[in-house]
Design a protein around this motif. Structure first.
Motif, PDB file in Angstrom:
ATOM      1  N   GLN A 202      70.617  28.651 104.220  1.00 27.49           N
ATOM      2  CA  GLN A 202      70.732  28.895 105.658  1.00 27.49           C
ATOM      3  C   GLN A 202      69.534  29.670 106.189  1.00 27.49           C
ATOM      4  OE1 GLN A 202      74.480  30.347 107.259  1.00 27.49           O
ATOM      5  NE2 GLN A 202      75.605  29.453 105.558  1.00 27.49           N
ATOM      6  N   ARG A 203      69.083  30.658 105.436  1.00 21.92           N
ATOM      7  CA  ARG A 203      67.954  31.467 105.870  1.00 21.92           C
ATOM      8  C   ARG A 203      66.684  30.634 105.968  1.00 21.92           C
ATOM      9  NH1 ARG A 203      68.973  36.981 102.230  1.00 21.92           N
ATOM     10  NH2 ARG A 203      70.726  37.773 103.512  1.00 21.92           N
ATOM     11  N   ILE A 204      66.468  29.797 104.966  1.00 22.11           N
ATOM     12  CA  ILE A 204      65.283  28.927 104.983  1.00 22.11           C
ATOM     13  C   ILE A 204      65.394  27.926 106.128  1.00 22.11           C
ATOM     14  CG2 ILE A 204      64.003  27.162 103.709  1.00 22.11           C
ATOM     15  CD1 ILE A 204      64.861  28.574 101.127  1.00 22.11           C
ATOM     16  N   GLY A 205      66.591  27.331 106.252  1.00 22.37           N
ATOM     17  CA  GLY A 205      66.796  26.357 107.316  1.00 22.37           C
ATOM     18  C   GLY A 205      66.637  26.964 108.690  1.00 22.37           C
ATOM     19  N   ASN A 206      67.176  28.153 108.875  1.00 19.90           N
ATOM     20  CA  ASN A 206      67.067  28.824 110.176  1.00 19.90           C
ATOM     21  C   ASN A 206      65.611  29.145 110.516  1.00 19.90           C
ATOM     22  OD1 ASN A 206      69.813  28.697 110.389  1.00 19.90           O
ATOM     23  ND2 ASN A 206      70.176  30.847 109.882  1.00 19.90           N
ATOM     24  N   ALA A 207      64.844  29.509 109.506  1.00 17.83           N
ATOM     25  CA  ALA A 207      63.423  29.797 109.737  1.00 17.83           C
ATOM     26  C   ALA A 207      62.689  28.552 110.214  1.00 17.83           C
ATOM     27  CB  ALA A 207      62.786  30.332 108.452  1.00 17.83           C
ATOM     28  N   VAL A 208      63.017  27.409 109.592  1.00 14.06           N
ATOM     29  CA  VAL A 208      62.395  26.143 109.999  1.00 14.06           C
ATOM     30  C   VAL A 208      62.811  25.771 111.416  1.00 14.06           C
ATOM     31  CG1 VAL A 208      62.207  23.678 109.485  1.00 14.06           C
ATOM     32  CG2 VAL A 208      62.253  25.333 107.615  1.00 14.06           C
ATOM     33  N   LYS A 209      64.088  25.995 111.751  1.00 11.96           N
ATOM     34  CA  LYS A 209      64.586  25.674 113.088  1.00 11.96           C
ATOM     35  C   LYS A 209      63.928  26.551 114.151  1.00 11.96           C
ATOM     36  CE  LYS A 209      69.056  24.154 111.286  1.00 11.96           C
ATOM     37  NZ  LYS A 209      70.492  24.473 111.157  1.00 11.96           N
ATOM     38  N   ILE A 210      63.776  27.836 113.838  1.00 11.40           N
ATOM     39  CA  ILE A 210      63.111  28.740 114.780  1.00 11.40           C
ATOM     40  C   ILE A 210      61.657  28.332 114.964  1.00 11.40           C
ATOM     41  CG2 ILE A 210      62.325  31.117 115.115  1.00 11.40           C
ATOM     42  CD1 ILE A 210      64.917  32.015 113.717  1.00 11.40           C
ATOM     43  N   LEU A 211      61.023  27.926 113.861  1.00 10.12           N
ATOM     44  CA  LEU A 211      59.644  27.443 113.931  1.00 10.12           C
ATOM     45  C   LEU A 211      59.550  26.216 114.832  1.00 10.12           C
ATOM     46  CD1 LEU A 211      56.680  27.444 112.938  1.00 10.12           C
ATOM     47  CD2 LEU A 211      57.439  26.030 111.005  1.00 10.12           C
ATOM     48  N   ALA A 212      60.503  25.297 114.677  1.00 12.38           N
ATOM     49  CA  ALA A 212      60.507  24.085 115.501  1.00 12.38           C
ATOM     50  C   ALA A 212      60.706  24.442 116.975  1.00 12.38           C
ATOM     51  CB  ALA A 212      61.606  23.134 115.031  1.00 12.38           C
ATOM     52  N   GLY A 213      61.640  25.353 117.247  1.00  7.70           N
ATOM     53  CA  GLY A 213      61.884  25.752 118.625  1.00  7.70           C
ATOM     54  C   GLY A 213      60.694  26.439 119.247  1.00  7.70           C
ATOM     55  N   ALA A 214      60.114  27.390 118.514  1.00  6.24           N
ATOM     56  CA  ALA A 214      58.938  28.101 119.015  1.00  6.24           C
ATOM     57  C   ALA A 214      57.763  27.140 119.184  1.00  6.24           C
ATOM     58  CB  ALA A 214      58.565  29.235 118.066  1.00  6.24           C
ATOM     59  N   GLY A 215      57.672  26.180 118.258  1.00  2.57           N
ATOM     60  CA  GLY A 215      56.589  25.206 118.334  1.00  2.57           C
ATOM     61  C   GLY A 215      56.668  24.338 119.573  1.00  2.57           C
ATOM     62  N   THR A 216      57.883  24.008 120.006  1.00  6.11           N
ATOM     63  CA  THR A 216      58.005  23.188 121.224  1.00  6.11           C
ATOM     64  C   THR A 216      57.649  23.996 122.476  1.00  6.11           C
ATOM     65  OG1 THR A 216      60.391  23.656 121.370  1.00  6.11           O
ATOM     66  CG2 THR A 216      59.727  21.647 120.220  1.00  6.11           C
ATOM     67  N   LEU A 217      57.882  25.306 122.427  1.00 10.52           N
ATOM     68  CA  LEU A 217      57.411  26.158 123.525  1.00 10.52           C
ATOM     69  C   LEU A 217      55.890  26.130 123.588  1.00 10.52           C
ATOM     70  CD1 LEU A 217      59.751  29.268 123.150  1.00 10.52           C
ATOM     71  CD2 LEU A 217      59.799  27.583 124.994  1.00 10.52           C
ATOM     72  N   TYR A 218      55.277  26.166 122.414  1.00 12.61           N
ATOM     73  CA  TYR A 218      53.810  26.077 122.342  1.00 12.61           C
ATOM     74  C   TYR A 218      53.335  24.716 122.840  1.00 12.61           C
ATOM     75  CZ  TYR A 218      49.162  25.563 120.246  1.00 12.61           C
ATOM     76  OH  TYR A 218      47.821  25.315 120.044  1.00 12.61           O
ATOM     77  N   ALA A 219      54.066  23.661 122.461  1.00 10.14           N
ATOM     78  CA  ALA A 219      53.696  22.310 122.909  1.00 10.14           C
ATOM     79  C   ALA A 219      53.775  22.203 124.421  1.00 10.14           C
ATOM     80  CB  ALA A 219      54.612  21.276 122.250  1.00 10.14           C
ATOM     81  N   ALA A 220      54.826  22.788 125.010  1.00 17.05           N
ATOM     82  CA  ALA A 220      54.948  22.793 126.473  1.00 17.05           C
ATOM     83  C   ALA A 220      53.803  23.570 127.104  1.00 17.05           C
ATOM     84  CB  ALA A 220      56.286  23.394 126.879  1.00 17.05           C
ATOM     85  N   PHE A 221      53.424  24.653 126.467  1.00 17.05           N
ATOM     86  CA  PHE A 221      52.331  25.485 126.980  1.00 17.05           C
ATOM     87  C   PHE A 221      51.010  24.719 127.006  1.00 17.05           C
ATOM     88  CE2 PHE A 221      48.756  28.256 125.683  1.00 17.05           C
ATOM     89  CZ  PHE A 221      48.600  28.965 126.861  1.00 17.05           C
ATOM     90  N   ILE A 222      50.645  24.095 125.891  1.00 19.72           N
ATOM     91  CA  ILE A 222      49.350  23.408 125.836  1.00 19.72           C
ATOM     92  C   ILE A 222      49.363  22.112 126.640  1.00 19.72           C
ATOM     93  CG2 ILE A 222      48.776  24.419 123.605  1.00 19.72           C
ATOM     94  CD1 ILE A 222      49.444  21.757 122.284  1.00 19.72           C
ATOM     95  N   SER A 223      50.563  21.610 126.979  1.00 21.63           N
ATOM     96  CA  SER A 223      50.622  20.395 127.789  1.00 21.63           C
ATOM     97  C   SER A 223      50.185  20.656 129.228  1.00 21.63           C
ATOM     98  CB  SER A 223      52.047  19.825 127.794  1.00 21.63           C
ATOM     99  OG  SER A 223      52.915  20.618 128.593  1.00 21.63           O
ATOM    100  N   GLY A 224      50.298  21.926 129.660  1.00 23.64           N
ATOM    101  CA  GLY A 224      49.948  22.263 131.039  1.00 23.64           C
ATOM    102  C   GLY A 224      50.936  21.712 132.051  1.00 23.64           C
ATOM    103  N   THR A 225      52.138  21.371 131.593  1.00 25.61           N
ATOM    104  CA  THR A 225      53.143  20.744 132.456  1.00 25.61           C
ATOM    105  C   THR A 225      54.003  21.801 133.127  1.00 25.61           C
ATOM    106  OG1 THR A 225      53.209  18.840 130.967  1.00 25.61           O
ATOM    107  CG2 THR A 225      55.028  19.080 132.505  1.00 25.61           C
ATOM    108  N   ARG A 226      53.810  21.989 134.415  1.00 22.06           N
ATOM    109  CA  ARG A 226      54.533  23.037 135.132  1.00 22.06           C
ATOM    110  C   ARG A 226      56.017  22.730 135.243  1.00 22.06           C
ATOM    111  NH1 ARG A 226      49.679  23.301 139.484  1.00 22.06           N
ATOM    112  NH2 ARG A 226      50.320  21.119 139.610  1.00 22.06           N
ATOM    113  N   GLY A 227      56.368  21.449 135.308  1.00 23.65           N
ATOM    114  CA  GLY A 227      57.781  21.090 135.378  1.00 23.65           C
ATOM    115  C   GLY A 227      58.530  21.519 134.126  1.00 23.65           C
ATOM    116  N   ALA A 228      57.891  21.353 132.967  1.00 25.99           N
ATOM    117  CA  ALA A 228      58.500  21.795 131.712  1.00 25.99           C
ATOM    118  C   ALA A 228      58.633  23.311 131.680  1.00 25.99           C
ATOM    119  CB  ALA A 228      57.674  21.311 130.525  1.00 25.99           C
TER     120      ALA A 228
END
Length: 426
Positions: free
Chosen positions: A181-207
């Motif tokens: 669970q700890r390993i899985g949760n770390a990967v999930k948090i990484l995925a979630g944080a990574g999509t925030l980064y993806a939204a950031f670099i996209s420059g998409t204000r709607g997102a």
């Protein structure tokens, strides 16, 4: 006949896993998944295969309001074409994904509750693959592409965010050993944080606009051990922290400042071609068209010809006259489908949202609450993203909404059945 054909559940599970992880990566994944599930649903109906003691008629009647709401846009188009006597079959293509929601659900219910729990990793995989794709197409955020293969970067950023937040909420599933669970949760948090980064670099204000709302839902689900007052406090804290991190970054500040500049430019000269100015002009023009066609609108096929004609007449600027949609889901449906379009779109948003919200409020089971939270995110996300663009104009967005709504609904249904059986046994 038996309620279950042995390989059919694994076939459907493979379709759903592939859909969740690759729908934003492969051009034809969404359509192939939709038609494959339709085939499975028809097989189940022809051979009268019931799922966990539930037959199709019971499923349809029990949740008829939800099925009707999901078919709202399809019905609105049908009513427009019948009343206006202006028929165009292709207008039904994308809305049919939602209209056939009940059949997608019937196919999904072939899978058991355990299989739906395994789908959490498809959300994580889909988020990670989308992050990588966003990084590649933007050169690490140094360039801003308008399109990503088969969809605009705006919609790609929006849907990537949803996959990331789905990944984060799946932390509540809590399956496996403590270490796993700890390993899985770390990967999930990484995925979630990574999509925030993806939204950031996209420059998409709607997102970016949708992030606080998605964070609020995530916080309400994840902080379920706290009393309401503390839960609200933590929610506001998380939303404020993430919003502050975004707003304080120079890139975001530049994009926000450009909004102010473009609004000022539009107020002085509405014919200037700017992103915000064009949206404001389109919204104004949409209200003007709706005022002349309030009942049934002008039709999907006549949106651009109507603007072009108005441009030639000098009623709107040439910049507005060459746009293909209203850059707002509600305005676009008002123009093309009139009052029927408004009702259809609101039904598509609000009825599923009410359904998932009730499940969240009524259940104490962590997995049920997480899945209900994902359903809320799906509906709220599309509502927010639809403020600045037309999500349902793109096939991948229609497939995403219909398929994930069906997956999450089916997950809730099967999980509730398992809990009910365990309560009876105890």
């Amino acid at each position: 006949m038996k309620n279950r054909i042995l390989p059919l559940d694994w076939i459907v599970f493979f379709i759903l896993f592939t859909t969740s992880s690759l729908i934003l990566i492969g051009r034809k994944v969404g359509n192939l998944s939709f038609y494959s599930l339709m085939l499975v649903a028809l097989i189940c109906l022809v051979f009268r295969i019931n799922h966990s003691g539930t037959n199709f008629s019971e499923l349809f009647h029990k949740f008829w309001k939800l099925h009707l709401a999901m078919a709202g846009m399809f019905i609105a188009i049908l009513l427009h074409q019948v009343i206006a006597q202006d028929f165009a079959i292709r207008s039904f293509d994308y809305p049919s994904r939602m209209a056939l929601f009940v059949l997608i659900v019937w196919a999904c219910l072939v899978c058991n509750a355990r299989m739906f729990q395994w789908l959490q990793w498809s959300y994580v995989l889909g988020a990670l693959l989308s992050i990588i794709k966003m990084y590649i197409i933007t050169d690490g955020g140094t360039t801003r592409a308008q399109y990503v293969d088969f969809m605009p970067i705006i919609e790609f950023a929006d849907l990537t965010l949803l996959l990331g937040f789905f990944s984060i909420l799946s932390i509540k599933y809590g399956s496996g050993t403590v270490r796993a669970q700890r390993i899985g949760n770390a990967v999930k948090i990484l995925a979630g944080a990574g999509t925030l980064y993806a939204a950031f670099i996209s420059g998409t204000r709607g997102a970016w606009l949708g992030i606080p709302f998605l964070c609020a839902i995530a916080a309400l689900v994840l902080f379920d051990r706290f009393e309401l007052k503390k839960k609200i406090t933590f929610t506001l804290l998380v939303v404020t922290l993430l919003t502050g991190m975004f707003v304080l970054h120079p890139k975001v500040q530049t994009r926000i400042q450009s909004v102010e500049q473009e609004i000022d430019t539009y107020s002085k000269d509405s014919s200037v071609d700017t992103s915000v100015g064009t949206r404001l002009g389109l919204w104004k023009a949409s209200l003007m068209v709706f005022a002349e066609h309030p009942l049934v609108g002008v039709g999907r096929e006549n949106f651009r010809p109507t603007l072009e004609r108005w441009g030639q007449e000098g009623r709107i600027s040439p910049v507005i006259a060459r746009q293909i949609h209203s850059h707002n889901e509600m305005f676009y449906n008002m123009v093309t489908l009139g009052s029927f379009g408004i009702i259809g779109l609101l039904g598509l948003y609000i009825v599923p949202l009410i359904f998932f919200t009730r499940k969240l409020r009524q259940s104490k089971d962590k997995e049920l609450r997480a899945v209900a939270g994902m359903g809320m995110m799906l509906c709220v996300g599309y509502m927010i993203f639809g403020l600045t663009d037309v999500m349902f104009m793109w096939g991948v967005c229609d497939n995403f909404y219909a398929l994930f709504a069906a997956i999450l609904f089916s997950h809730l249904y099967q999980r509730e059945r398992v809990l009910a059986l365990s309560n009876i046994a105890s």
